[in-house]
Scaffold this active site. Structure first.
Site, PDB file in Angstrom:
ATOM      1  N   GLY A 182       4.295   5.534  10.691  1.00  0.00           N
ATOM      2  CA  GLY A 182       4.109   6.848  10.079  1.00  0.00           C
ATOM      3  C   GLY A 182       3.187   7.771  10.834  1.00  0.00           C
ATOM      4  N   ASN A 224       0.869  -1.189   0.000  1.00  0.00           N
ATOM      5  CA  ASN A 224       0.000   0.000   0.000  1.00  0.00           C
ATOM      6  C   ASN A 224       0.900   1.232   0.000  1.00  0.00           C
ATOM      7  OD1 ASN A 224      -1.858   2.002   0.457  1.00  0.00           O
ATOM      8  ND2 ASN A 224      -2.402   1.356   2.532  1.00  0.00           N
ATOM      9  N   TRP A 225       1.008   1.866  -1.168  1.00  0.00           N
ATOM     10  CA  TRP A 225       1.959   2.978  -1.304  1.00  0.00           C
ATOM     11  C   TRP A 225       1.401   4.284  -0.734  1.00  0.00           C
ATOM     12  CZ3 TRP A 225       3.801   1.998  -7.089  1.00  0.00           C
ATOM     13  CH2 TRP A 225       4.550   0.818  -7.106  1.00  0.00           C
ATOM     14  N   LYS A 226       0.141   4.286  -0.361  1.00  0.00           N
ATOM     15  CA  LYS A 226      -0.480   5.493   0.222  1.00  0.00           C
ATOM     16  C   LYS A 226      -0.195   6.713  -0.676  1.00  0.00           C
ATOM     17  CE  LYS A 226      -0.252   3.276   4.702  1.00  0.00           C
ATOM     18  NZ  LYS A 226      -0.147   3.389   6.144  1.00  0.00           N
ATOM     19  N   GLU A 270      -6.688   4.987   7.897  1.00  0.00           N
ATOM     20  CA  GLU A 270      -6.479   6.416   7.560  1.00  0.00           C
ATOM     21  C   GLU A 270      -7.740   6.996   6.933  1.00  0.00           C
ATOM     22  OE1 GLU A 270      -2.830   5.706   5.472  1.00  0.00           O
ATOM     23  OE2 GLU A 270      -1.851   5.289   7.385  1.00  0.00           O
ATOM     24  N   HIS A 291      -9.581   1.517   5.100  1.00  0.00           N
ATOM     25  CA  HIS A 291      -8.269   1.649   5.748  1.00  0.00           C
ATOM     26  C   HIS A 291      -8.401   2.620   6.926  1.00  0.00           C
ATOM     27  CE1 HIS A 291      -4.135   2.793   6.469  1.00  0.00           C
ATOM     28  NE2 HIS A 291      -3.799   1.653   5.892  1.00  0.00           N
ATOM     29  N   GLY A 333       3.609   8.411  14.247  1.00  0.00           N
ATOM     30  CA  GLY A 333       4.236   8.871  15.481  1.00  0.00           C
ATOM     31  C   GLY A 333       4.492   7.810  16.527  1.00  0.00           C
ATOM     32  N   GLU A 381      -5.577  -4.643  10.797  1.00  0.00           N
ATOM     33  CA  GLU A 381      -4.495  -3.673  10.964  1.00  0.00           C
ATOM     34  C   GLU A 381      -4.742  -2.864  12.235  1.00  0.00           C
ATOM     35  OE1 GLU A 381      -2.409  -2.673   7.040  1.00  0.00           O
ATOM     36  OE2 GLU A 381      -4.154  -1.398   7.148  1.00  0.00           O
ATOM     37  N   GLY A 429       2.665  -1.167   4.338  1.00  0.00           N
ATOM     38  CA  GLY A 429       2.710   0.249   3.976  1.00  0.00           C
ATOM     39  C   GLY A 429       4.147   0.703   3.800  1.00  0.00           C
ATOM     40  N   GLY A 430       4.707   1.308   4.876  1.00  0.00           N
ATOM     41  CA  GLY A 430       6.044   1.913   4.811  1.00  0.00           C
ATOM     42  C   GLY A 430       7.101   1.032   4.155  1.00  0.00           C
ATOM     43  N   SER A 466       3.279  -2.081  10.431  1.00  0.00           N
ATOM     44  CA  SER A 466       4.732  -2.115  10.626  1.00  0.00           C
ATOM     45  C   SER A 466       5.367  -3.439  10.200  1.00  0.00           C
ATOM     46  CB  SER A 466       5.087  -1.811  12.087  1.00  0.00           C
ATOM     47  OG  SER A 466       4.662  -0.513  12.435  1.00  0.00           O
TER      48      SER A 466
HETATM   49  P1  PGA Z   1       2.631   0.235   7.690  1.00  0.00           P
HETATM   50  O1  PGA Z   1       1.179   0.486   7.071  1.00  0.00           O
HETATM   51  O2  PGA Z   1       3.144  -1.042   7.120  1.00  0.00           O
HETATM   52  O3  PGA Z   1       3.442   1.437   7.240  1.00  0.00           O
HETATM   53  O4  PGA Z   1       2.472   0.187   9.150  1.00  0.00           O
HETATM   54  C1  PGA Z   1       0.295  -0.552   6.844  1.00  0.00           C
HETATM   55  C2  PGA Z   1      -0.997   0.007   6.307  1.00  0.00           C
HETATM   56  O5  PGA Z   1      -1.381   1.100   6.733  1.00  0.00           O
HETATM   57  O6  PGA Z   1      -1.632  -0.622   5.455  1.00  0.00           O
END
Ligand code: PGA
Length: 257
Positions: A172, A8-10, A95, A93, A174, A165, A235-236, A214
């Protein structure tokens, strides 16, 4: 059941950077029978990447959709507009839920819209740090799971993917907290039990359960080896080519593909 490895490149990478990354990945990867590699770039990159990718090796996901087919919804796009470009769409998600205030009702409608348009929804669920502290994890997860699936027919159920999740473990934002594999295993048991009680053993066994939060090459194995783990949402670490590639390699070894 397949194992899903999803990047997930966001809101990262320009279209050019996305294309370069995909090119490197396509060169590196082979076709794996039991591993589905998926990347979710920004919406802007979906069209060019859909022309560039080899869908046998790498599939694309949208990071979001709106549930109406067309109309006066500034800034949104529909399943009808994106369905020729992607096979999957991430829905709900954290976010989207917490920064953009998507409600359970929005998410339920998006899951149903994705299925109606022939896309596989990746339904994300997860408790926040304070919900966890107050012992509400199980209730929150059950609500989000069954709420997200509320408009899904029994026939469509096997086309849904669920990603657990925990919000507090997503990088990302904090915090550097990570979920222990034992905690994740407990949640998978809860989710499978909830699905079984609601839809029966056969249907519930067909729904892939993924973990995200993570995940890196260093800890991927600890989650992937959990009995009920059918993949990872990353993600990251998926922004770093070598990390994502290493996670795919680790998956190949664990799943013997
Ligand atoms: P993260 O994000 O691997 O950077 O924790 C996962 C996600 O939000 O899908």
């Amino acid at each position: 059941m397949k194992t899903y490895i999803i990047g997930n490149w966001k809101m990262n990478f320009t279209v050019g950077e996305s294309s370069l990354y995909l090119h490197k990945l396509l060169t590196k990867l082979h076709f794996y029978r039991d591993i589905e590699v998926i990347v979710a770039p920004s919406a802007l990159a979906l069209q060019p990447l859909s022309l560039q990718t080899n869908r046998r090796k790498i599939k694309l996901a949208a990071q979001n959709i709106f549930y109406r087919d067309y109309g006066p919804y500034t800034g949104e796009f529909s399943v009808a507009q994106v369905r020729s470009l992607v096979d999957y769409v991430i829905v709900g998600h954290s976010e989207r839920r917490h920064i953009f205030h998507e409600s359970d009702k929005d998410i339920k409608l998006k899951v149903a819209a994705a299925l109606r348009g022939g896309l596989t929804p990746i339904l994300c669920i997860g408790e926040t740090e304070s919900e966890r502290t107050f012992g509400e994890t199980a209730d929150v997860l059950k609500d989000q799971l069954l709420g997200g699936l509320a408009d899904v027919s029994r026939e469509e159920l096997s086309k849904v993917i669920v990603a657990y999740e925990p919000v507090w473990a997503i990088s990302g934002h904090g915090s550097s907290a990570v979920a222990s594999p034992l905690d994740v295993a407990d949640v998978f048991v809860l989710l499978r039990k909830t699905l079984k009680e609601t839809y029966g053993p056969k249907l519930s066994a067909e729904i892939p359960l993924l973990f995200g939060g993570s995940v890196k090459s260093l800890n991927a194995e600890s989650y992937l080896s959990l009995a009920d783990c059918n993949g990872l949402l990353i993600g990251g670490a998926s922004l770093i080519f070598s990390e994502f590639n290493d996670i795919i390699e680790i998956t190949k070894q664990i799943k013997n593909d």
